[in-house]
Design a protein around this motif. Structure first.
Motif, PDB file in Angstrom:
ATOM      1  N   TYR A  33       0.837  -1.221   0.000  1.00 15.97           N
ATOM      2  CA  TYR A  33       0.000   0.000   0.000  1.00 15.97           C
ATOM      3  C   TYR A  33       0.861   1.256   0.000  1.00 15.97           C
ATOM      4  CZ  TYR A  33       0.518  -1.068   5.059  1.00 15.97           C
ATOM      5  OH  TYR A  33       0.999  -1.408   6.303  1.00 15.97           O
ATOM      6  N   TRP A  34       1.997   1.153  -0.669  1.00 17.42           N
ATOM      7  CA  TRP A  34       2.921   2.276  -0.731  1.00 17.42           C
ATOM      8  C   TRP A  34       2.678   3.102  -1.984  1.00 17.42           C
ATOM      9  CZ3 TRP A  34       7.340  -1.479   0.905  1.00 17.42           C
ATOM     10  CH2 TRP A  34       7.326  -1.579   2.310  1.00 17.42           C
ATOM     11  N   GLU A  39       6.797   6.824  -0.620  1.00 20.21           N
ATOM     12  CA  GLU A  39       6.600   5.365  -0.587  1.00 20.21           C
ATOM     13  C   GLU A  39       6.820   4.753  -1.965  1.00 20.21           C
ATOM     14  OE1 GLU A  39       3.183   4.964   2.891  1.00 20.21           O
ATOM     15  OE2 GLU A  39       2.567   5.255   0.823  1.00 20.21           O
ATOM     16  N   GLY A  65      -3.573   4.701   3.356  1.00 19.59           N
ATOM     17  CA  GLY A  65      -2.554   4.705   4.400  1.00 19.59           C
ATOM     18  C   GLY A  65      -2.876   3.727   5.515  1.00 19.59           C
ATOM     19  N   GLY A  66      -1.811   3.158   6.103  1.00 13.27           N
ATOM     20  CA  GLY A  66      -2.010   2.220   7.205  1.00 13.27           C
ATOM     21  C   GLY A  66      -2.400   0.827   6.737  1.00 13.27           C
ATOM     22  N   GLN A  88       2.513  -7.184   1.961  1.00  8.90           N
ATOM     23  CA  GLN A  88       3.033  -6.341   3.045  1.00  8.90           C
ATOM     24  C   GLN A  88       2.126  -6.536   4.269  1.00  8.90           C
ATOM     25  OE1 GLN A  88       2.874  -2.227   1.959  1.00  8.90           O
ATOM     26  NE2 GLN A  88       3.475  -1.545   3.980  1.00  8.90           N
ATOM     27  N   HIS A 141      10.357   1.340  11.411  1.00  7.32           N
ATOM     28  CA  HIS A 141       9.821   2.700  11.496  1.00  7.32           C
ATOM     29  C   HIS A 141       9.660   3.062  12.966  1.00  7.32           C
ATOM     30  CE1 HIS A 141       8.862   4.291   7.578  1.00  7.32           C
ATOM     31  NE2 HIS A 141       8.179   3.231   7.212  1.00  7.32           N
ATOM     32  N   TRP A 189      -7.008   5.362  11.493  1.00  5.70           N
ATOM     33  CA  TRP A 189      -5.630   4.949  11.815  1.00  5.70           C
ATOM     34  C   TRP A 189      -4.761   6.149  12.174  1.00  5.70           C
ATOM     35  CZ3 TRP A 189      -1.068   6.295   9.322  1.00  5.70           C
ATOM     36  CH2 TRP A 189      -1.190   6.903   8.077  1.00  5.70           C
ATOM     37  N   TRP A 248      -2.717  11.119   4.976  1.00  2.12           N
ATOM     38  CA  TRP A 248      -1.596  11.508   5.837  1.00  2.12           C
ATOM     39  C   TRP A 248      -0.533  12.303   5.092  1.00  2.12           C
ATOM     40  CZ3 TRP A 248       3.397  10.023   4.791  1.00  2.12           C
ATOM     41  CH2 TRP A 248       3.560   8.995   3.850  1.00  2.12           C
ATOM     42  N   TRP A 268       7.545   7.494   8.109  1.00  4.04           N
ATOM     43  CA  TRP A 268       7.250   7.465   6.672  1.00  4.04           C
ATOM     44  C   TRP A 268       6.976   8.907   6.209  1.00  4.04           C
ATOM     45  CZ3 TRP A 268       4.928   4.601  10.448  1.00  4.04           C
ATOM     46  CH2 TRP A 268       3.680   5.026  10.912  1.00  4.04           C
ATOM     47  N   ASN A 299       7.558  -0.011  14.492  1.00  2.00           N
ATOM     48  CA  ASN A 299       6.640  -0.488  13.470  1.00  2.00           C
ATOM     49  C   ASN A 299       7.504  -1.071  12.348  1.00  2.00           C
ATOM     50  OD1 ASN A 299       4.677  -0.795  11.479  1.00  2.00           O
ATOM     51  ND2 ASN A 299       4.668   1.381  10.945  1.00  2.00           N
ATOM     52  N   LYS A 337      12.482   5.807   2.367  1.00  4.35           N
ATOM     53  CA  LYS A 337      11.247   5.533   3.117  1.00  4.35           C
ATOM     54  C   LYS A 337      11.151   6.300   4.422  1.00  4.35           C
ATOM     55  CE  LYS A 337       7.497   2.866   3.414  1.00  4.35           C
ATOM     56  NZ  LYS A 337       6.854   3.452   4.565  1.00  4.35           N
ATOM     57  N   HIS A 377      -0.166   0.585  14.435  1.00  2.00           N
ATOM     58  CA  HIS A 377       0.405   0.030  13.206  1.00  2.00           C
ATOM     59  C   HIS A 377       0.587  -1.478  13.278  1.00  2.00           C
ATOM     60  CE1 HIS A 377       0.441   3.754  11.158  1.00  2.00           C
ATOM     61  NE2 HIS A 377       0.592   4.257  12.377  1.00  2.00           N
TER      62      HIS A 377
HETATM   63  C1  GAL Z   1       2.286   2.192   8.069  1.00  3.86           C
HETATM   64  C2  GAL Z   1       3.346   1.454   7.311  1.00  3.86           C
HETATM   65  C3  GAL Z   1       4.268   2.413   6.680  1.00  3.86           C
HETATM   66  C4  GAL Z   1       3.538   3.489   5.904  1.00  3.86           C
HETATM   67  C5  GAL Z   1       2.283   4.001   6.608  1.00  3.86           C
HETATM   68  C6  GAL Z   1       1.349   4.822   5.738  1.00  3.86           C
HETATM   69  O1  GAL Z   1       1.424   1.304   8.723  1.00  3.86           O
HETATM   70  O2  GAL Z   1       4.057   0.653   8.206  1.00  3.86           O
HETATM   71  O3  GAL Z   1       5.178   1.728   5.856  1.00  3.86           O
HETATM   72  O4  GAL Z   1       3.285   3.048   4.647  1.00  3.86           O
HETATM   73  O5  GAL Z   1       1.531   2.988   7.185  1.00  3.86           O
HETATM   74  O6  GAL Z   1       0.720   4.051   4.779  1.00  3.86           O
END
Ligand code: GAL
Length: 417
Positions: A33-34, A39, A65-66, A88, A141, A189, A248, A268, A299, A337, A377
């Motif tokens: 989901y990047w 990302e 996101g998330g 992922q 993270h 999230w 975000w 991120w 995370n 990242k 997360h």
């Molecule tokens: C987190 C993920 C990160 C980043 C973020 C926003 O949960 O670990 O890699 O992508 O969400 O999507």
């Protein structure tokens, strides 16, 4: 006749080439989901590295996101017997998928690559199901950051706050000077991400561990937790009127372009600053969220491998796993990242001060016992429990629910099944 011989020789060798090629060129479908600027740059590095091994990257990006949307899509695919090569997935969810019997064992790649000696146990343990590697980690993270635009604070003549109490006064001054104090996206999230940093800042690492990881009822119902909700209400007061549903990375842009003073978000967000060519310590500051110095909410992003039938697919999967753990990938990916490498032996020379601080704090807090998993997360508790707790936080954020009621609701849903 001569020509014919030559033609058939060419045909034969071409067939051999294509035959050999198709046996090697595995198609590797990767769900992730990047999709934000930072990302997308990061994941492009993985694609590049896999393709250098002669495999074919099949992108399976699900924005959001998330990762909530991505997880919903993944469930549908796996249930219909059509799992991607890798996805992922993080934290305790890896165990949930393992229990479904759909994950592939990549011990051979892990043994050849000496993963056990290269990864800190806190990372390696998450990657294993019943003692076997089923996932490869890309990074670590840190979540408890406050991203600051120092020029905004300077223009408003305000000092950057270190505690939540100082924060209220500072945010009010930023607003009086015409800025948005807190860049926030109203998505569950993101609300939960801010909340976990507040719980850590208000209660400390021990309290966070008891309430957010062990789900201790007394801690969940405590006055400290009430204070955390009240603090969240204070922060809520300082977001702009258009916060609902905002992604975000758009909130990060507000800090980047000087519309807003701060964002509470994992690193991120730094990927967005980097993609916008902003310099750490100059254009932006990465500071501990108020009250959270000497603690670290971790995370870890990882790719989980799903069972494959064909030898080709298995080869592609092994290629992906070894590419992820290569020092070259861990460096270039994490430079983009905003995170730090999961491997302990990657040199930090090329990384900025934020990443260096994160790397130092990761080791220091691990020794001190103040390294805690991020609940927002997916690192701390099973996804169903985290989801129910997140809903309470979001309801509180978007209503006039009292902190006392919120604590009661949180404790009621925060139970291991
Ligand atoms: C987190 C993920 C990160 C980043 C973020 C926003 O949960 O670990 O890699 O992508 O969400 O999507």
């Amino acid at each position: 006749m001569k020509l014919n011989k030559l033609t058939s020789a060419i045909i034969a060798s071409t067939a051999l080439m294509f035959g050999a090629h198709s046996a090697l060129a595995a198609e590797v479908e990767v769900l992730h989901y990047w999709t934000s600027g930072g990302e997308a740059k990061s994941v492009a590095e993985l694609k590049k590295m896999l393709e250098a091994k002669g495999d074919k990257w099949k992108d399976f990006a699900v924005s959001g996101g998330g990762g909530e949307n991505a997880m919903t899509v993944l469930k549908t695919r796996v249930v219909s017997g059509n799992a991607p090569t890798a996805a992922q997935i993080k934290g305790p969810s890896i165990q949930e998928w393992g229990a479904e019997g759909v994950l592939a064992n990549v011990d051979d790649t892990a043994t050849a690559g000496k993963w056990d000696s290269l990864l800190p146990p806190v990372v390696a343990n998450v990657m294993k199901f019943q003692g076997h590697y089923v996932a490869a980690p890309v990074n670590v993270h840190r979540v408890n950051w406050m991203w600051v635009n120092p020029a905004v604070f300077k223009k408003a003549g305000v000092a950057v706050p270190k505690t939540w109490d100082e924060f209220d006064a500072a945010a009010t001054k930023l607003e009086k000077a015409g800025f948005i104090a807190v860049a926030h996206g109203g998505q569950p999230w993101q609300d939960f991400t801010v909340f976990e940093s507040i719980v850590l800042g208000v209660g400390g690492a021990d309290f966070y561990s008891k309430s957010m990881v062990k789900l201790d009822q007394a801690s969940l119902k405590s006055t400290t937790m009430e204070k955390a909700f009240e603090t969240l209400r204070m922060v809520r007061k300082h977001v702009d009127k258009d916060f609902a549903g905002r992604d975000w990375n758009l909130a990060t842009q507000m800090v980047i372009n000087g519309k807003a003073g701060v964002q509470f978000m994992g690193d991120w967000a730094k990927g967005e600053f980097t993609a916008a060519h902003k310099k750490a310590g100059v254009d932006f500051l990465c500071l501990d969220a108020p009250g959270t110095a000497d603690t670290f909410t971790f995370n870890i992003d990882s790719f989980v491998m799903f069972n494959q039938n064909s030898a080709d697919a298995k080869k592609g999967q092994a290629d992906l796993a070894s590419a992820i753990m290569s020092p070259e990938f861990q460096e270039v990916f994490n430079l983009n990242k905003g995170s730090i490498p999961a491997r302990l032996d990657v040199k930090m020379d090329k990384f900025d001060d934020c990443a260096k601080k994160s790397s130092f704090d990761f080791a220091a807090t691990s020794k001190k016992g103040t390294l805690v998993p991020s609940i927002a997360h997916g690192m701390a508790v099973p996804s169903a429990v985290a989801g129910a707790m997140q809903d309470v936080v979001t309801q509180f954020f978007n209503s006039d629910m009292s902190a006392k009621d919120a604590v009661g609701k949180l404790a009621a849903v925060a139970k291991f099944q």
